[in-house]
Write a protein that holds these residues in place. Structure first.
Motif, mmCIF file in Angstrom:
data_model
loop_
_atom_site.group_PDB
_atom_site.id
_atom_site.type_symbol
_atom_site.label_atom_id
_atom_site.label_comp_id
_atom_site.label_asym_id
_atom_site.label_seq_id
_atom_site.Cartn_x
_atom_site.Cartn_y
_atom_site.Cartn_z
ATOM 1 N N THR A 77 39.640 43.441 40.826
ATOM 2 C CA THR A 77 39.047 42.352 41.607
ATOM 3 C C THR A 77 38.121 42.847 42.709
ATOM 4 N N ALA A 134 43.610 38.431 45.072
ATOM 5 C CA ALA A 134 42.623 37.896 46.013
ATOM 6 C C ALA A 134 43.266 37.852 47.393
ATOM 7 N N SER A 143 40.477 31.084 39.029
ATOM 8 C CA SER A 143 39.392 31.865 39.646
ATOM 9 C C SER A 143 38.085 31.510 38.948
ATOM 10 N N GLN A 200 38.745 44.123 45.523
ATOM 11 C CA GLN A 200 39.203 43.714 46.848
ATOM 12 C C GLN A 200 39.997 44.828 47.511
ATOM 13 N N GLY A 202 46.867 35.689 43.254
ATOM 14 C CA GLY A 202 46.210 36.189 42.059
ATOM 15 C C GLY A 202 47.159 36.867 41.090
#
Length: 602
Positions: free
Chosen positions: A311, A269, A500, A313, A290
């Motif tokens: 994720t 993250a 999370s 991201q 993370g």
């Protein structure tokens, strides 16, 4: 075990000539201390080293057409701190960007970090993702790790994706054509057969060009069984990512391969949602948290770079390895909106990567470049086959209804989906549901007001509804006590979900307070949980509707798996489409729900 894929890849890479404009992107890795006046680090030996271009991406999820709404945007941060949204993605544009990036780079390898398929829009999902594998072959993908969604249809179907052959029930979708399978190897080093203990697919792949050798080891997250239906992972064991990569690092070293890249379908993250922010500020790797951080810090120092995913991201970070040396860790968002361009400087004498010379940046797959004609042809061909189903109107909306595009715990589209499930399963003969729950990860997109084709603004087509709920999970209605129901809510923010949170979407009439200033299970204010204004009685039994994935305890909700008196209903997609048809019209479209069922204290 041989790491050679079924098809000959020797000399396959060619320099593409597709035209294209310069990609949008910014180098986020500064030159290391000690660099010489030519920009190369101290210790760089001209003539002895070769720059290898590593192009990578992750979490495509069969998004061959440009993703709609917020799912098709990335955030760019300007030097003055302001940001802008850029439309991105679409395999026609991804192909152009990658082919342009490869020009002038004779040592170029393209890799992916899993979830290339699964949870795909209708055009790919309807045909069991054969269109996506075909597109990846045309993209000249060299290698990919598996991700959790590669197991959505089980190990046998994944093997078909690798080796080819027509679908066991759907057959061959085009007359006279048999699905050829992937030209690239899918790597599954930490996924073994429970009976034999052997990896179900190749654990590693050795890429070679003119004496330059780089080994790739591919793994998915160890927790895959918690986020995939039990049937999808039946008979399989998922091992620890670090232990597995360390094991095969030693195997590669024994084969004389010292340059190693790990393809890991697990991620982190980042501190910013901007794809081009500085992840190494104020220090190396400080801009990310993370699971991937722990993996990177424990992973064998012989591994030179980590390409990650899961994720959705975007980040380019240098996280110190166990010896304290900085090591590149990258991720390129999702849905083909970004790709990462990493330079690996290979020393021919040591056969290793000069770690201090590694540079990397994420680049936007912008839509201001010419479309790749072969991808346009592929999309048109498969869309023609899908059109009779995809273009069928299902209902009407008055504005965008955000699901994936909402950053709030409670999402307007989540409310709409759970209301549809409650309506469809409330009748006594359908299950007698009083409450409906939906896992947020199962909402794959937004419902966008603007027309995607010729259907008109505000019309929801079957294809658009399928993109939102592509899993076609069967609906279950079960008995849960009030205590079990509250325990399920607490598991949103505790146990495996504490770091999370996974906040369930809830149907109308079900309300509670989520106090994020507290920790663990205490974040769910137990006496605030109510149904139609009445406190939930821990001793009372309630009929709860949810998809089969949640009813099986998926996503870290074991309390929900304790349900009894199960009734199996229609699929989640069928329930959703039936609700749209019954509750909307051109003159009375559905408005975005207020999303006011969960009170959040921050």
């Amino acid at each position: 075990m041989s790491a050679t894929p079924k098809k000959n890849r020797a000399g396959r890479r060619i320099l593409a000539t597709a035209a294209g404009l310069a990609t949008v992107g910014a180098m986020v890795a500064a030159l290391p201390a000690g660099a010489d006046d030519r920009g190369k680090p101290a210790g760089h030996h001209p003539g002895r080293t070769v720059d290898v271009q590593l192009l990578s991406f992750n979490d495509l999820h069969g998004n061959l057409e440009p993703p709609a709404g917020s799912s098709g945007e990335v955030t760019h941060q300007h030097a003055d701190g302001t940001t802008e949204k850029i439309k991105a993605g679409g395999v026609e544009y991804l192909a152009t960007h990658l082919r342009t990036a490869r020009q002038g780079n004779p040592y170029s390898v393209t890799a992916a970090a899993g979830d290339m398929i699964g949870a795909s829009p209708l055009m790919s999902g309807l045909f069991h993702d054969e269109p996506t594998i075909e597109a990846l072959n045309k993209l000249k993908l060299d290698v990919s790790s598996v991700g959790n969604h590669e197991f959505d249809e089980g190990a046998k179907e994944l093997a078909r994706m690798q080796n080819g052959g027509c679908h066991p029930t759907g057959g061959c979708y085009e007359e006279g054509k048999t699905f050829p399978g992937a030209d690239f190897p899918y790597l599954a080093a930490n996924v073994t057969n429970e009976k034999t203990g052997r990896p179900i697919l190749d654990p590693y792949f050795i890429w070679e060009r003119k004496g330059v050798k780089i080994g790739f080891i591919g793994v998915t997250l160890e927790g895959t069984p918690n986020i995939v239906t039990a049937e999808g992972v039946k008979g399989l064991k998922f091992g620890d990512e670090v232990e597995t990569i360390d094991k095969y690092t030693k195997v590669l070293e024994r084969k004389g391969v010292k340059s190693i890249v790990a393809l890991i379908h697990e991620g982190g993250a980042p501190a910013s949602s901007s794809y081009n922010y500085n992840c190494d500020s104020p220090g190396a790797g400080d801009g990310i948290s993370g699971p991937v951080v722990d993996i990177a810090k424990r992973l064998n120092p012989q591994v030179d770079a980590l390409v990650t995913g899961h994720t959705h991201q975007a980040y380019v970070c240098t996280i110190p390895d166990p010896s304290g040396k900085p090591r590149m860790v990258t991720s390129a968002s999702s849905y083909g909106k970004l790709y990462t361009d990493t330079t690996l400087t290979y020393d021919r004498r040591t056969k290793d990567i000069v770690r201090t010379a590694v540079e990397s940046a994420n680049h936007v797959v912008s839509r201001d470049v010419p479309k790749a004609a072969d991808m346009t042809s592929l999309i048109e061909r498969w869309n023609t086959l899908a059109a009779p189903i995809a273009n069928r109107p299902q209902g009407y909306i008055s504005a965008d209804i955000n699901g994936r595009g909402s950053t709030d715990y409670e999402k307007p589209l989540g409310d709409l989906i759970t209301d549809a499930q409650l309506a469809g399963l409330a009748p006594a003969d359908k299950g007698g549901a009083q409450i409906a729950l939906m896992n947020p990860g199962g909402i794959r997109s937004d419902l966008v007001y603007k027309a995607s084709g010729a259907e008109g603004d505000g019309v929801v087509t079957y294809g658009e509804a399928f993109t939102v709920q592509p899993f076609t999970n069967m609906m279950n209605v079960v008995d849960l006590t009030g205590a079990q129901l509250i325990a399920g809510l607490q598991q949103q923010v505790s146990g495996s979900n504490e770091a999370s949170p996974k906040i369930l979407q809830v149907s109308k009439g079900f309300t509670y307070t989520l106090d994020m200033t507290r920790t663990g299970a205490a974040r769910v204010v137990a006496d605030s949980v109510k149904l139609n204004g009445e406190p939930i009685d821990p001793a009372k039994t309630y009929r709860v509707a949810m998809n089969e994935f949640l009813a099986g305890g998926g996503d870290g909700f074991p309390a929900l798996a304790q349900g009894k008196n199960k009734l199996v209903g229609p699929s989640d997609l069928d329930v959703f489409n039936a609700y749209l048809a019954a509750n909307s019209s051109a003159s009375a479209p559905i408005a975005p729900p207020k999303a006011d069922r969960i009170t959040v204290v921050k």
